[in-house]
Design an enzyme around this catalytic site. Structure first.
Site, short mmCIF file in Angstrom:
data_model
loop_
_atom_site.label_atom_id
_atom_site.label_comp_id
_atom_site.label_asym_id
_atom_site.label_seq_id
_atom_site.Cartn_x
_atom_site.Cartn_y
_atom_site.Cartn_z
N HIS A 14 -1.57 -1.16 10.54
CA HIS A 14 -1.05 -2.53 10.59
C HIS A 14 0.17 -2.58 11.50
CE1 HIS A 14 -3.10 -4.65 7.08
NE2 HIS A 14 -3.57 -3.43 7.02
N GLU A 27 0.81 -1.22 0.00
CA GLU A 27 0.00 0.00 0.00
C GLU A 27 0.85 1.27 0.00
OE1 GLU A 27 -3.41 0.32 2.45
OE2 GLU A 27 -4.20 -1.65 1.91
#
Length: 660
Positions: free
Chosen positions: A644, A364
């Site tokens: 995350h 990402e």
């Protein structure tokens, strides 16, 4: 193989692309700015105080008409730019390769010593992380913002964590002479006047505190180290690049006196390269408050520097130039120690990225400007970087079947030379994932050479699978494609034959964001995939069964900025408790619509959704070679910067000659 250092084959195409993007960019920024206020899922507590909601509403009312007017004015230019930009993507290369040419002291980490594949084993450290560096309006859907600033800060934190000295704790005991798990910790060694880590001689008692005696004139900083990476003496680096601490075997006695460093060890140039045997790490007792079995204790919570001599523990007549460093070791929770006596490796929740990090796989990293800033920061440690991976537009050459507005988001950094690269786009992405060229990046790196001039290589695969939870079948198809593409990549890049092997494979690692976990009932199909029969997951016991110390890697986006988890230390401490994990980690979505978020978590078992994986294979390695996990960690250093938890794995590669 020739690696692409520019996105287009010639400068003319690059210039056309620059012009087209210059026409599109104003419209892109205005659309992004218009959507941003409406895509934030919550206003952060800290930002509410600085900018109350009524002020935000006032800004929206005042500036939205202005942005709309500017957007209408820039649309014709954006349309012309798009007509020029779109056909150029058919000849665009699928990645950009960047190498830091200047590898002097000010230009990144020191050069690595070449591994010859003989003697003791060699360890390699891998880390994977999802950074959520999307366009600002999309990033706020995950409750993260300020993409450009985050990219720079993330790069600095990764570089600082990886460039720390690797601490080696040796147990001086009649019954235990192993290396402590603290070799993977965030302990800080004393530094000399040149800013480099110094070897710590002498012996240290196993009490409630650890005392370092160093010859340098500087105190260890509580902040992350910004200097060059410290080498590991066992891996070809200078002995002074690692902090070696010896711990006494009995308790209740005064620590012995510390000898001065030998003159040979003080010299930076020509320092001897050490060798070590592969010894298992020991486990500390739960009741020992001075235990070093809590390897991930952070710099802020462990290191307390004190100038001058300590009258109770220093050498008689010590001069003022010798400093005594004392680090208080606090008792850590059992979640940071080995849960099972037969566990073959150490595991931890760490507030820092592992020292001497070799390979970094990121997902990402969609925003191109953020990727460039991240690259610039990471080049302070990694020499080889691949970024802007993927395709745009209607490009069918890499398997993409729909128009792609975003690249794959994959990003790779390495301290070792990259030999070959391949990228493939998943053709079956759907919904919002179909707008990005999500896929798999395959790399072959050279990590050494044998005395017979055989190359020692490793294979690394980085991927990001379909995100939506109900698309289990799509993710399984993507895992099938991943295995097929990897087999083809290994076959096409191998220059060896059974009769005349020209290279030896040291490791085969797959990592990335798989978007499924090993505890959700909805993910049973992926949990039983054949990938897990060919590759080992260090955190997994079997389909649907996790090891007790494994925790989730997906954070609850509603609580990212709570005071309890706003720093790496705080997040580390919270995740050590079951209550903290239930509060701040994401858990599988309940099918019961009547249950609230908090009530649902109270009923759940497990430690959250672990969707970020690092797998290693044991097939296809060199003859009689073994790759075994040495250490595994969940990292909190990026708290407040992404939703995350990064994960890291240190892999020890040993040969049959070593065992013989």
């Amino acid at each position: 193989m020739v690696l692409y250092t520019t996105p287009f084959p010639n400068s003319c195409l690059s210039a056309l692309h620059t012009v087209s993007w210059a026409l599109i960019f104003p419209c892109y920024c205005l659309v992004n700015r218009l959507l941003t206020p409406f895509t934030s899922i919550s206003c952060k507590k800290c930002h509410r105080a600085e900018s109350p909601c009524y002020l935000q509403l006032l800004c929206i009312v005042l500036f939205t008409p202005i942005y709309l007017a500017l957007l209408v004015a820039t649309l014709p230019l954006a349309f012309l730019g798009f007509l020029l930009w779109s056909p150029l993507q058919s000849v665009r290369r699928p990645y950009i390769y960047s190498r830091l040419e200047d590898k002097g002291p000010a230009g990144g980490a020191p050069l690595l010593g070449e591994w010859r594949g003989t003697g003791t084993g060699k360890s390699f450290c891998f880390t994977t992380a999802n950074l959520c560096l999307l366009p600002e309006s999309l990033a706020r859907l995950n409750n993260v913002f300020n993409v450009q600033e985050r990219a720079k800060e993330i790069g600095q934190r990764i570089r600082n964590g990886a460039s720390r000295p690797q601490i080696k704790i040796y147990i001086d005991s009649p019954t235990n002479t192993s290396i402590s798990a603290a070799s993977f910790s965030s302990l800080v060694s004393p530094q000399g006047s040149d800013g480099m880590a110094r070897t710590v001689p002498g012996s240290i008692k196993r009490t409630a505190s650890v005392e370092y005696k160093g010859n340098g004139g500087h105190r260890p900083s509580d902040e992350a180290v910004n200097g060059p990476a410290s080498g590991d003496p066992t891996n070809g680096g200078s002995l002074e690049d690692a902090c070696i601490v010896r711990i006494g075997g009995e308790e209740g006695c005064q620590p012995p006196e510390t000898d001065d460093l030998a003159s040979g060890n003080q010299a930076r140039n020509g320092a001897a390269r050490g060798q070590k045997g592969q010894t298992p790490n020991h486990s500390q007792r739960d009741g020992d408050s001075g235990s070093l079995g809590s390897p991930s204790a952070s710099r802020e919570s462990l290191v307390k520097a004190r100038a001058g001599a300590d009258g109770g523990g220093g050498e008689p007549g010590a001069t003022n130039s010798k400093l005594l460093y004392k680090a208080s070791v606090v008792k850590k929770a059992a979640a940071r120690k080995r849960r099972h006596p037969d566990e073959a490796f150490d595991h931890e929740i760490s507030a820092f990225f592992p020292a001497n990090l070799d390979f970094l796989c990121l997902q990402e990293v969609f925003d191109k400007r953020a990727a460039a800033k991240l690259k610039d920061q990471l080049h302070g440690y990694f020499e080889y970087i691949l970024y802007d991976v993927g395709v745009y537009g209607c490009c069918s050459g890499h398997g993409c079947c729909s128009f792609k507005f975003l690249n794959s988001g994959l990003f790779f950094a390495s301290r070792y030379p990259i030999m070959d690269v391949a990228y493939h786009c998943y053709p079956n992405g759907r919904c919002s994932d179909a707008l990005a060229s999500k896929g798999a990046l395959f790399l072959k790196v050279q990590v050494g050479s044998t005395p017979q001039d055989q190359r020692i290589v490793g294979y690394i695969s980085c991927t990001h699978l379909q995100a939506t939870t109900e698309d289990s079948a799509i993710r399984c198809e993507q895992l099938d494609l991943l295995q097929d593409w990897l087999a083809d990549f290994r076959k096409s890049t191998s220059s060896s034959s059974a009769a005349n092997p020209e290279e030896l494979v040291a490791f085969d690692v797959i990592c990335g964001d798989f978007n499924f976990d090993n505890c959700s009932s909805d993910d049973k199909l992926e949990q039983q995939h054949s990938l897990f029969t060919h590759y080992k997951d260090p955190c997994r016991l079997g389909p649907g069964e996790e090891k007790s110390w494994a925790i989730g890697t997906l954070l609850d986006t509603n609580n990212l900025y709570d005071e309890e988890v706003c720093t790496p230390d705080n997040l580390q401490k919270v995740l050590e408790s079951e209550e903290g994990r239930k509060e701040y980690l994401a858990f599988p979505t309940s099918k019961s619509s009547g249950a609230g978020q908090k009530g649902r978590k109270d009923l759940l078992k497990g430690n959250g959704r672990r969707i970020d994986y690092i797998l290693h294979g044991e097939e296809g390695l060199g003859p009689d070679w073994k790759a075994e996990v040495e250490e595994f960690s969940f990292i909190t250093q990026l708290s407040g910067l992404t939703d995350h938890l990064p994960v890291a794995m240190r892999l020890m590669v040993s040969t049959g000659e070593e065992e013989a």
